[in-house]
Write an enzyme that holds these catalytic residues in place. Structure first.
Site, PDB file in Angstrom:
ATOM      1  N   ASN A 224       6.714  10.101 -17.266  1.00 33.17           N
ATOM      2  CA  ASN A 224       5.355  10.643 -17.157  1.00 33.17           C
ATOM      3  C   ASN A 224       4.458   9.741 -18.003  1.00 33.17           C
ATOM      4  OD1 ASN A 224       2.982  12.071 -17.151  1.00 33.17           O
ATOM      5  ND2 ASN A 224       3.699  13.698 -18.525  1.00 33.17           N
TER       6      ASN A 224
ATOM      7  N   LYS B  25       1.377   9.804 -18.333  1.00 28.81           N
ATOM      8  CA  LYS B  25       0.152  10.478 -18.800  1.00 28.81           C
ATOM      9  C   LYS B  25      -1.051   9.573 -18.510  1.00 28.81           C
ATOM     10  CE  LYS B  25       2.892  12.699 -22.329  1.00 28.81           C
ATOM     11  NZ  LYS B  25       2.876  13.746 -23.311  1.00 28.81           N
TER      12      LYS B  25
ATOM     13  N   HIS C 130       2.178  20.795 -16.188  1.00 27.89           N
ATOM     14  CA  HIS C 130       2.498  20.182 -17.483  1.00 27.89           C
ATOM     15  C   HIS C 130       1.743  20.954 -18.571  1.00 27.89           C
ATOM     16  CE1 HIS C 130       2.731  17.292 -20.756  1.00 27.89           C
ATOM     17  NE2 HIS C 130       3.754  16.749 -20.108  1.00 27.89           N
TER      18      HIS C 130
ATOM     19  N   GLU D 204       0.141  20.038 -21.008  1.00 34.16           N
ATOM     20  CA  GLU D 204      -1.190  19.506 -21.347  1.00 34.16           C
ATOM     21  C   GLU D 204      -2.234  20.003 -20.354  1.00 34.16           C
ATOM     22  OE1 GLU D 204       0.036  15.411 -21.584  1.00 34.16           O
ATOM     23  OE2 GLU D 204       1.171  15.873 -23.400  1.00 34.16           O
TER      24      GLU D 204
ATOM     25  N   GLU E 108      10.095  21.902 -20.936  1.00 33.83           N
ATOM     26  CA  GLU E 108       9.456  21.069 -21.943  1.00 33.83           C
ATOM     27  C   GLU E 108       8.896  21.955 -23.054  1.00 33.83           C
ATOM     28  OE1 GLU E 108       8.303  16.995 -20.243  1.00 33.83           O
ATOM     29  OE2 GLU E 108       6.592  18.309 -20.044  1.00 33.83           O
TER      30      GLU E 108
ATOM     31  N   GLY F 155       5.654  14.781 -27.465  1.00 30.47           N
ATOM     32  CA  GLY F 155       4.868  13.773 -28.174  1.00 30.47           C
ATOM     33  C   GLY F 155       4.877  13.944 -29.684  1.00 30.47           C
TER      34      GLY F 155
ATOM     35  N   SER G 242      10.089  14.435 -26.355  1.00 35.64           N
ATOM     36  CA  SER G 242      10.565  13.395 -27.272  1.00 35.64           C
ATOM     37  C   SER G 242      11.979  12.925 -26.945  1.00 35.64           C
ATOM     38  CB  SER G 242      10.456  13.872 -28.734  1.00 35.64           C
ATOM     39  OG  SER G 242       9.103  14.130 -29.059  1.00 35.64           O
TER      40      SER G 242
HETATM   41  C1  PEP Z   1       5.909  14.677 -21.419  1.00 35.47           C
HETATM   42  O1  PEP Z   1       4.756  14.308 -21.513  1.00 35.47           O
HETATM   43  O2  PEP Z   1       6.270  15.266 -20.401  1.00 35.47           O
HETATM   44  C2  PEP Z   1       6.830  14.369 -22.512  1.00 35.47           C
HETATM   45  C3  PEP Z   1       8.025  14.889 -22.499  1.00 35.47           C
HETATM   46  O3  PEP Z   1       6.363  13.542 -23.497  1.00 35.47           O
HETATM   47  P1  PEP Z   1       7.208  12.892 -24.707  1.00 35.47           P
HETATM   48  O4  PEP Z   1       8.472  12.337 -24.120  1.00 35.47           O
HETATM   49  O5  PEP Z   1       6.323  11.802 -25.234  1.00 35.47           O
HETATM   50  O6  PEP Z   1       7.463  13.974 -25.687  1.00 35.47           O
END
Ligand code: PEP
Length: 249
Positions: free
Chosen positions: A9, A11, A95, A97, A167, A173, A212
């Protein structure tokens, strides 16, 4: 057998030049006998570039959001048919976000999943709890409700073709990762929820872990029974890290 899926992803990151380097490095670095399904979810303006560079490779591309509407006066939105025109195989919906910064409800996320499926695009439905919710023991109730909204509008057959991504919001992040057992517990719970709708769907649906995930922790996470792949943010922007996660599968 569920085929492992590693999805990047990006972003709101990238440029034509940076994407060109990243994508060509990914293609060049994938083992010839790569059994892992590999996907990058790029910002909409770069989907045509993904099609051009990835078209003859085994790497699929997808989008990060889709409109819940089919067409018309919805300025700024991108429809599922437009994503299909751009060759997208997958689209991320819900997501955290988007839920947090764009006030997307689980019902809206479900409508987006439905629209994606109507164009034969596989929705990657994201669910996850905040730190506060985890600490107050609400994880199961939160992810169950997020998933239920989608189960309410999809048929059992449609449910069998989606991807779910767990998630935990507190892990995205932040560098904090759920332990493999913490993630496995939620994944197994999500699968049991899917089974209420359909045993076949529960068995078929791939449940990705996101939050992460990086080369150092991928192997342990991906070894868990109900973790069928990863949704990768930060580490998907570096070809070496993304490839190392694929190798860890
Ligand atoms: C994500 O944005 O779906 C995500 C898992 O980000 P990160 O791996 O940076 O935590």
């Amino acid at each position: 057998m569920r085929r492992t899926l590693i999805a990047g992803n990006w972003k709101m990151n990238g440029s034509f030049a940076a994407n060109h380097t990243l994508l060509t490095e990914i293609i060049a670095g994938l083992p010839a006998d790569n059994a892992v399904e590999t996907l990058v979810c790029a910002p909409a303006p770069y989907l045509a570039q993904c099609a051009e560079i990835l078209g003859k490779s085994t790497v699929a591309w997808g989008a990060q959001d889709v409109s819940a509407h089919a067409k018309g006066a919805f300025t700024g939105e991108v429809s599922a048919s437009m994503l299909a025109d751009s060759g997208c195989k997958y689209v991320i919906v819900g997501h955290s976000e988007r839920r947090a910064y764009h006030a997307e409800s689980s019902e809206l996320v479900a409508q987006k999943a439905l629209k994606a499926l109507s164009e034969n695009i596989i929705p990657v439905v994201c669910v996850g709890e905040t730190l506060e919710q985890r600490e107050s023991g609400e994880t199961s109730a939160i992810v169950a409700a997020q998933l239920q909204a989608v189960m309410d509008v999809l048929t059992a057959e449609q449910m069998g073709s989606i991807v779910v991504a767990y998630e935990p919001v507190w892990a995205i992040g932040t560098g904090k990762t759920a332990t493999p057992q913490m993630a496995q517990d939620v994944h197994a719970f999500l699968r049991s929820q899917l089974a209420i709708k359909s045993a076949e769907a529960a068995n078929a649906v791939r449940i990705l872990y996101g939050g992460s995930m990086k080369p150092e922790n991928a192997k342990e996470l991906l070894a868990m029974e109900d973790i069928d792949g990863g949704l990768i943010g930060g580490a998907a922007l570096k070809a070496a890290d993304f490839l190392a996660i694929i190798s860890a599968c």
